[in-house]
Design a protein around this motif. Structure first.
Motif, PDB file in Angstrom:
ATOM      1  N   ALA A 596      13.823  -8.535 -10.268  1.00 14.60           N
ATOM      2  CA  ALA A 596      12.395  -8.296 -10.518  1.00 14.60           C
ATOM      3  C   ALA A 596      12.044  -8.544 -11.982  1.00 14.60           C
ATOM      4  CB  ALA A 596      12.039  -6.867 -10.112  1.00 14.60           C
ATOM      5  N   GLU A 597      12.902  -8.077 -12.885  1.00 18.34           N
ATOM      6  CA  GLU A 597      12.625  -8.256 -14.314  1.00 18.34           C
ATOM      7  C   GLU A 597      12.583  -9.730 -14.689  1.00 18.34           C
ATOM      8  OE1 GLU A 597      15.602  -6.034 -16.313  1.00 18.34           O
ATOM      9  OE2 GLU A 597      14.807  -4.072 -15.674  1.00 18.34           O
ATOM     10  N   ALA A 598      13.450 -10.543 -14.058  1.00 19.64           N
ATOM     11  CA  ALA A 598      13.497 -11.972 -14.384  1.00 19.64           C
ATOM     12  C   ALA A 598      12.161 -12.638 -14.118  1.00 19.64           C
ATOM     13  CB  ALA A 598      14.608 -12.646 -13.580  1.00 19.64           C
ATOM     14  N   ARG A 599      11.350 -12.124 -13.181  1.00 19.72           N
ATOM     15  CA  ARG A 599      10.059 -12.728 -12.866  1.00 19.72           C
ATOM     16  C   ARG A 599       8.890 -11.857 -13.319  1.00 19.72           C
ATOM     17  NH1 ARG A 599       9.161 -14.703  -7.147  1.00 19.72           N
ATOM     18  NH2 ARG A 599       7.487 -15.739  -8.313  1.00 19.72           N
ATOM     19  N   GLY A 600       9.207 -10.774 -14.006  1.00 23.95           N
ATOM     20  CA  GLY A 600       8.142  -9.910 -14.503  1.00 23.95           C
ATOM     21  C   GLY A 600       7.421  -9.144 -13.420  1.00 23.95           C
ATOM     22  N   ILE A 601       8.119  -8.828 -12.368  1.00 25.96           N
ATOM     23  CA  ILE A 601       7.500  -8.119 -11.235  1.00 25.96           C
ATOM     24  C   ILE A 601       7.731  -6.626 -11.388  1.00 25.96           C
ATOM     25  CG2 ILE A 601       7.621  -7.750  -8.733  1.00 25.96           C
ATOM     26  CD1 ILE A 601       8.251 -10.743  -8.475  1.00 25.96           C
ATOM     27  N   ASP A 602       6.667  -5.859 -11.259  1.00 27.99           N
ATOM     28  CA  ASP A 602       6.703  -4.404 -11.432  1.00 27.99           C
ATOM     29  C   ASP A 602       6.945  -3.731 -10.075  1.00 27.99           C
ATOM     30  OD1 ASP A 602       6.447  -1.845 -12.381  1.00 27.99           O
ATOM     31  OD2 ASP A 602       4.242  -1.867 -12.374  1.00 27.99           O
ATOM     32  N   ILE A 603       8.023  -2.945  -9.994  1.00 22.50           N
ATOM     33  CA  ILE A 603       8.314  -2.179  -8.764  1.00 22.50           C
ATOM     34  C   ILE A 603       7.854  -0.756  -8.993  1.00 22.50           C
ATOM     35  CG2 ILE A 603      10.095  -1.363  -7.173  1.00 22.50           C
ATOM     36  CD1 ILE A 603      11.747  -3.793  -7.875  1.00 22.50           C
ATOM     37  N   ARG A 604       6.909  -0.312  -8.162  1.00 18.58           N
ATOM     38  CA  ARG A 604       6.309   1.006  -8.342  1.00 18.58           C
ATOM     39  C   ARG A 604       6.738   1.966  -7.226  1.00 18.58           C
ATOM     40  NH1 ARG A 604       0.032  -0.676  -9.788  1.00 18.58           N
ATOM     41  NH2 ARG A 604       0.524  -2.036 -11.589  1.00 18.58           N
ATOM     42  N   LEU A 644       6.194   0.830  -3.303  1.00 22.36           N
ATOM     43  CA  LEU A 644       6.935   1.494  -2.220  1.00 22.36           C
ATOM     44  C   LEU A 644       6.312   2.844  -1.925  1.00 22.36           C
ATOM     45  CD1 LEU A 644       9.344  -0.275  -3.785  1.00 22.36           C
ATOM     46  CD2 LEU A 644      10.713   0.895  -2.080  1.00 22.36           C
ATOM     47  N   GLY A 645       6.328   3.206  -0.681  1.00 26.26           N
ATOM     48  CA  GLY A 645       5.866   4.525  -0.271  1.00 26.26           C
ATOM     49  C   GLY A 645       6.476   4.909   1.064  1.00 26.26           C
ATOM     50  N   TRP A 646       6.555   6.182   1.309  1.00 24.67           N
ATOM     51  CA  TRP A 646       7.095   6.638   2.594  1.00 24.67           C
ATOM     52  C   TRP A 646       6.463   7.971   2.981  1.00 24.67           C
ATOM     53  CZ3 TRP A 646       9.817   6.089  -1.898  1.00 24.67           C
ATOM     54  CH2 TRP A 646      10.319   7.247  -2.511  1.00 24.67           C
ATOM     55  N   ALA A 647       6.326   8.166   4.289  1.00 24.24           N
ATOM     56  CA  ALA A 647       5.699   9.393   4.808  1.00 24.24           C
ATOM     57  C   ALA A 647       6.041   9.536   6.289  1.00 24.24           C
ATOM     58  CB  ALA A 647       4.185   9.342   4.613  1.00 24.24           C
ATOM     59  N   PRO A 648       6.068  10.781   6.791  1.00 22.48           N
ATOM     60  CA  PRO A 648       6.331  10.993   8.228  1.00 22.48           C
ATOM     61  C   PRO A 648       5.204  10.420   9.081  1.00 22.48           C
ATOM     62  CG  PRO A 648       6.656  13.035   6.985  1.00 22.48           C
ATOM     63  CD  PRO A 648       5.989  12.067   6.058  1.00 22.48           C
ATOM     64  N   VAL A 656       8.694   3.727   5.953  1.00 24.82           N
ATOM     65  CA  VAL A 656       8.861   3.247   4.585  1.00 24.82           C
ATOM     66  C   VAL A 656       8.125   1.913   4.480  1.00 24.82           C
ATOM     67  CG1 VAL A 656      10.493   2.546   2.794  1.00 24.82           C
ATOM     68  CG2 VAL A 656      11.090   4.393   4.392  1.00 24.82           C
ATOM     69  N   GLU A 657       7.225   1.789   3.483  1.00 23.41           N
ATOM     70  CA  GLU A 657       6.425   0.573   3.327  1.00 23.41           C
ATOM     71  C   GLU A 657       6.696  -0.063   1.956  1.00 23.41           C
ATOM     72  OE1 GLU A 657       2.358   1.633   3.816  1.00 23.41           O
ATOM     73  OE2 GLU A 657       2.480   1.769   6.018  1.00 23.41           O
ATOM     74  N   MET A 658       6.692  -1.414   1.933  1.00 24.58           N
ATOM     75  CA  MET A 658       6.824  -2.185   0.687  1.00 24.58           C
ATOM     76  C   MET A 658       5.696  -3.217   0.656  1.00 24.58           C
ATOM     77  SD  MET A 658      10.860  -2.393   1.167  1.00 24.58           S
ATOM     78  CE  MET A 658      10.574  -1.773   2.806  1.00 24.58           C
ATOM     79  N   ARG A 659       4.719  -2.985  -0.222  1.00 24.43           N
ATOM     80  CA  ARG A 659       3.558  -3.886  -0.340  1.00 24.43           C
ATOM     81  C   ARG A 659       3.753  -4.797  -1.556  1.00 24.43           C
ATOM     82  NH1 ARG A 659      -0.795  -2.607   2.748  1.00 24.43           N
ATOM     83  NH2 ARG A 659      -0.659  -0.582   3.832  1.00 24.43           N
ATOM     84  N   ASP A 660       3.565  -6.103  -1.350  1.00 23.92           N
ATOM     85  CA  ASP A 660       3.705  -7.045  -2.465  1.00 23.92           C
ATOM     86  C   ASP A 660       2.395  -7.797  -2.676  1.00 23.92           C
ATOM     87  OD1 ASP A 660       3.618  -9.604  -0.939  1.00 23.92           O
ATOM     88  OD2 ASP A 660       5.510  -8.874  -0.070  1.00 23.92           O
ATOM     89  N   THR A 661       2.333  -8.498  -3.791  1.00 23.30           N
ATOM     90  CA  THR A 661       1.137  -9.283  -4.137  1.00 23.30           C
ATOM     91  C   THR A 661       1.467 -10.769  -4.053  1.00 23.30           C
ATOM     92  OG1 THR A 661       1.768  -9.115  -6.483  1.00 23.30           O
ATOM     93  CG2 THR A 661       0.214  -7.478  -5.623  1.00 23.30           C
ATOM     94  N   GLY A 662       2.301 -11.113  -3.038  1.00 26.17           N
ATOM     95  CA  GLY A 662       2.796 -12.479  -2.935  1.00 26.17           C
ATOM     96  C   GLY A 662       1.881 -13.413  -2.192  1.00 26.17           C
ATOM     97  N   ILE A 663       2.495 -14.500  -1.659  1.00 21.88           N
ATOM     98  CA  ILE A 663       1.731 -15.593  -1.060  1.00 21.88           C
ATOM     99  C   ILE A 663       1.193 -15.255   0.320  1.00 21.88           C
ATOM    100  CG2 ILE A 663       3.003 -17.327  -2.381  1.00 21.88           C
ATOM    101  CD1 ILE A 663       4.728 -17.823   0.072  1.00 21.88           C
ATOM    102  N   GLY A 664       1.762 -14.213   0.968  1.00 23.29           N
ATOM    103  CA  GLY A 664       1.302 -13.856   2.307  1.00 23.29           C
ATOM    104  C   GLY A 664       1.834 -14.800   3.374  1.00 23.29           C
ATOM    105  N   ILE A 665       1.511 -14.510   4.627  1.00 20.46           N
ATOM    106  CA  ILE A 665       2.030 -15.261   5.774  1.00 20.46           C
ATOM    107  C   ILE A 665       0.852 -15.654   6.646  1.00 20.46           C
ATOM    108  CG2 ILE A 665       3.606 -15.188   7.755  1.00 20.46           C
ATOM    109  CD1 ILE A 665       4.895 -12.717   6.286  1.00 20.46           C
ATOM    110  N   PRO A 666       0.819 -16.899   7.134  1.00 20.15           N
ATOM    111  CA  PRO A 666      -0.261 -17.285   8.044  1.00 20.15           C
ATOM    112  C   PRO A 666      -0.284 -16.398   9.289  1.00 20.15           C
ATOM    113  CG  PRO A 666       0.949 -19.207   7.277  1.00 20.15           C
ATOM    114  CD  PRO A 666       1.715 -18.020   6.811  1.00 20.15           C
ATOM    115  N   ALA A 667      -1.466 -16.011   9.711  1.00 20.14           N
ATOM    116  CA  ALA A 667      -1.583 -15.080  10.847  1.00 20.14           C
ATOM    117  C   ALA A 667      -0.964 -15.651  12.111  1.00 20.14           C
ATOM    118  CB  ALA A 667      -3.059 -14.739  11.082  1.00 20.14           C
TER     119      ALA A 667
END
Length: 877
Positions: A596-604, A644-648, A656-667
């Protein structure tokens, strides 16, 4: 006026009054003549015979007044019935009992009254005989005596009336009894025969004539032997004579089932009950025999027995179907049962199968009709099913091809049958029945030479058998079809297993062949990059670094492909136990932080993460997280972020969820995301990968009873998520050491016994380390796999070994066996520590040789007790 007293025996008195039957009866000359005589003797204006009822006075005979009844409360006689002797009232107007009486104050204006109580039966006073006048008067003693005599005469008339009434009742009862007797005799549904002591028939009722086929004239005056079979008739007179001499009876007064002889000569089953009749004044005795025809009962018994046999056959055919089929006895059983049920010599059962587009009969079972060698071979071919019957015009063909019920009791006269060859056993009657299912003939059965008549009644009785045969033929066909399908499936499965084994062996071989050179490529690359004595020029160092990076990527790819193959083959081992999800996430984030650091991506991470535990394999959960996080980083934009986040969730799991700000996927391509080797166009993006990681990740989650998925908007980013089951009591439990556990006063660690903990889960290792720091009585060393634990046990000789059961590679049982087999370690007690907490798991562990068995989550007091037991008291300071 005073109320009349009530006699002490009022209830019995009223009962006696009802019993004489005189109330409300018509006028009787005898009673009327008596009151006429009394009036002339006493010259009284009123004379009457009175009966006192519960609420009234009724006058059976009366002169001088026109009424027939008065209220009891007004009646002088109501007082008279309470007297032992006569009631004499000289002047009623001066007598306080009657001064205000309506019969005194009004008509008929009674002044004088003399009454004698009437006690015709049992001394009960039912009424009174009285005389009365409108003027005061007295009676002399002689007159009182005459009045008493007249009262006795009235009582005699009452008794005579009662006797006449009872006589009429008895006469009526006798007439009814005679009528009933005559009705019983003439219309009874049993035969009645009366005979003399010499056995001569003197009376016979119509039903007995009907049973025996005789008229009364044909039987009267004849010896009863005429209606007995010879085996009893020949000895009847002797038996009757010996009975009259005192011999114990066998029928008389007892009754039993016997046979009667019909006029036609056939026997009839009857129940015979004989009674001896003694007539007063007659020296000879008579006997009355009651005959009950049991023919219908016997027929019902036969039908019931036949029905029972039929139900037994049907029940066994259904319940023992599998056994009969496996022993190839089903059709023979049904054929034999059909012969037995219908009392037939021959039977067959067959199934209709298509033969060149036309119906043919495949015989499953047939009675042997062979009479020579050629016919025997023919029967063998028919019985084995090698030969089909196809002639639609034969007696069988009309059934299986035409669906016709063929029935005849004279087979020789049947014009539509084909001839039988010379020597063929004779056949007298025949019944052929099609077996139909949903309008289609699927089989048939036939019987011949039945000892009973074949008719519609027999056909109807066999309907349950026919329906059962239809069901069994369908079952037979389905089982054969299932057996064929099973054979095909087994062949296909064998081919698939062979292909799977070939694939696994290929992957295993390729893994070995690839790992060997990869070990050298990666190893030498690291040596070249880390060589401080002869460092590489910058350009070459970059080239070697690229070689190392590519080698590590290739090694990861090999590992993913092998894991995927192991999951498909069911060979990947999982150790399911409570895992703290925050700890796994922290370790996973640390593993990908450099990328992540190599690309400057922040993991929260969440500011206050929930300390939840899931039921999972620690290592595999970490593998899932790293795969998802790596994808979120690789397909993100430079300087992006991953949250990242997690909840019952509601179904008892943890998401457990991981949300990114990437290119996304065609529907339209999200459905392809978890397919192996499908990168959805990313193969041209310059991002390394083979499309295996996500497919492997999804299968790892599902193997741990979870599920995984993705939500994405093209150009904005994606949210990858997975869910795993929450552990019971998922919140972290604070660790509290018991007060009894005191640290050693001497801080010299050399004096502390050593405990070895074999556990692959780092979180569990940390937990045990914290426990032992508080315990302070022993040193703890940890091993993450069984093989290492065995080596440490040999080298360190710990006082106690704590052993996890579900270890990767060699499990806890195998490790225990290895320790017990080694002379250097067999003396060391080994305590099992496992999430397998069922009683059967504990029993298995103790039976295998573990010194004790602890379960997860840990019971600290139980752990401390085990440590105290195996480590003993602390050494002296």
């Amino acid at each position: 006026m005073q109320s009349s007293p009530v006699p002490a025996d009022e209830a019995a008195r009223l009962h006696a009054l009802r019993a004489i039957g005189l109330l409300d009866t018509p006028a009787d000359p005898a009673f009327d003549n008596l009151v006429e005589l009394i009036r002339s003797v006493f010259d009284a204006s009123i004379v009457a015979i009175s009966l006192v009822d519960a609420e009234r006075q009724w006058l059976k005979a009366v002169l001088g007044i026109d009424v027939r009844e008065t209220p009891r409360c007004d009646a002088f006689c109501a007082h008279a019935i309470c007297q032992d002797g006569p009631l004499l009232v000289s002047d009623a107007t001066t007598d306080p009992r009657f001064a205000g009486n309506p019969l005194v104050c009004g008509a008929p204006g009674i002044r004088f009254y003399a009454g004698m109580p009437l006690r015709p039966v049992d001394g009960r006073a039912v009424g009174a005989l009285f005389i009365a006048d409108a003027a005061p008067r007295t009676l002399s003693v002689a007159e009182q005596d005459r009045l008493a005599r007249f009262a006795r005469q009235a009582e005699a008339l009452i008794r005579h009336h009662q006797a006449a009434l009872e006589a009429r009742r008895e006469h009526d009862a006798l007439e009814r009894a005679i009528a009933r007797k005559q009705a019983v005799l003439n219309r009874a549904a049993v035969g009645i025969i009366r005979i003399t002591s010499r056995g001569i028939i003197e009376q016979v009722n119509p039903f007995a004539q009907q049973i025996l086929g005789y008229t009364a004239d044909e039987l009267l005056g004849r010896n009863v032997r005429v209606i007995m079979p010879s085996r009893w008739a020949d000895h009847h007179d002797e038996y009757l004579a010996s009975y009259l001499k005192g011999r114990p009876p066998s029928v008389i007064g007892i009754g039993r089932e016997v046979q009667a002889l019909h006029k036609s000569g056939r026997t009839i089953p009857v129940h015979l009950a004989v009674s001896e009749v003694t007539i007063p004044g007659q020296e000879e005795v008579e006997f009355i025999g009651i005959l009950s025809d049991l023919s219908e009962l016997y027929r019902a018994r036969e039908r019931e027995q036949a029905q029972h046999r039929l139900l037994h056959v049907l029940h066994r055919g259904m319940t023992d179907f599998a056994t009969l089929m496996s022993s190839d006895q089903l059709w023979s059983f049904l054929k034999d049962a059909l012969c037995d049920l219908t009392s037939s010599d021959y039977a067959l059962i067959g199934e209709v199968v298509p033969v060149e587009g036309k119906p043919g009969l495949k015989i499953h079972a047939i009675t042997d009709l062979s009479w020579n060698e050629d016919s025997r071979r023919l029967m063998e071919r028919l019985s084995s099913g090698d030969m089909m019957l196809t002639n639609p015009d034969s007696m069988l063909g009309r059934v299986f091809a035409g669906g016709e019920v063929v029935m005849t009791n004279d087979l020789g006269a049947e014009t539509r049958r084909t001839g039988f060859p010379h020597g063929h056993p004779p056949l007298h009657n025949y019944l052929g029945v099609p077996i139909v299912d949903q309008g289609q003939v699927i089989g048939m059965y036939a019987i011949s030479n039945s000892r009973n008549r074949v008719d519609e009644e027999l056909l109807a009785w066999l309907e349950p058998f026919t329906a059962t045969c239809a069901l069994l033929i369908n079952l037979y066909r389905r089982i054969n079809e299932q057996a064929r399908f099973t054979r095909e499936l087994e062949i296909a499965h064998a081919k698939q297993a062979q292909a799977s084994r070939a694939k696994t062996e290929f992957l295993s071989s390729m893994s070995h062949e690839l790992r060997t050179p990869m070990n050298s490529i990666i190893g030498f690359s690291q040596l070249l990059l880390n060589n401080r004595r002869q460092p590489l020029p910058e350009r070459q160092a970059g080239q070697v670094e690229q070689i190392l990076k590519s080698g590590q990527h290739l090694l990861t790819l090999i590992n993913d492909i092998l894991d995927l193959a192991r999951i498909e083959a069911g060979r990947l081992v999982f150790s399911i136990e409570p895992v703290e999800i925050a700890s796994v996430i922290e370790e996973s984030v640390a593993s990908v932080s450099a990328l992540a650091e190599a690309r400057g991506i922040d993991i929260r991470l969440p500011p206050v993460p929930g300390r939840h535990r899931v039921l999972a394999d620690f290592t595999r959960t970490k593998q899932v997280l790293i795969n998802f996080l790596s994808n979120a980083i690789k397909y993100n934009r430079d300087g992006g972020r991953v949250e990242l986040g997690w909840a019952p969730v509601e179904d008892g799991g943890l998401r457990v969820e991981m949300r990114d700000t990437g290119i996304g996927i065609p529907a339209d391509r999200i459905g392809e995301l978890f397919q192996p080797f499908n990168r959805i166009g990313a193969e041209h993006s310059g991002v390394e990968g083979a499309g295996v990681g996500l497919a492997l990740t999804k299968q790892l989650v599902e193997q741990m009873s979870g599920r995984a998925g993705v939500e994405s908007v093209q150009g904005e980013g994606s949210c990858f998520w997975f869910e795993l089951p929450l552990a019971a009591g998922d919140e972290a439990v604070p660790m509290v050491a018991p007060a009894a556990a005191q640290p050693l006063a001497d801080d010299d660690e050399a004096l502390r016994p050593r405990v070895l903990y074999v556990e692959d889960n780092p979180a569990n290792q940390r937990l045990m380390t914290d426990i032992f720091e508080d315990f302070g009585r022993a040193q703890l060393s940890c091993a993450h796999e069984a093989a290492l634990g065995i080596e440490l046990a040999r080298a360190e000789q710990p006082a106690l070994i704590l052993m996890d059961i579900n270890l990767p590679g060699m499990d806890g049982y195998a490790a225990l066996a290895a320790l017990k087999a080694d002379a250097a370690t067999r003396h060391i007690p080994v305590v099992a520590l496992s999430a397998n907490a069922l009683p059967a798991d504990v029993e298995r562990g103790l039976a295998a040789g573990f010194a004790d068995y602890l379960t997860k989550p840990l019971d600290f007091s139980r752990l401390y007790a085990v440590l105290e037991h195996h480590l003993g008291n602390p050494p002296d300071a």
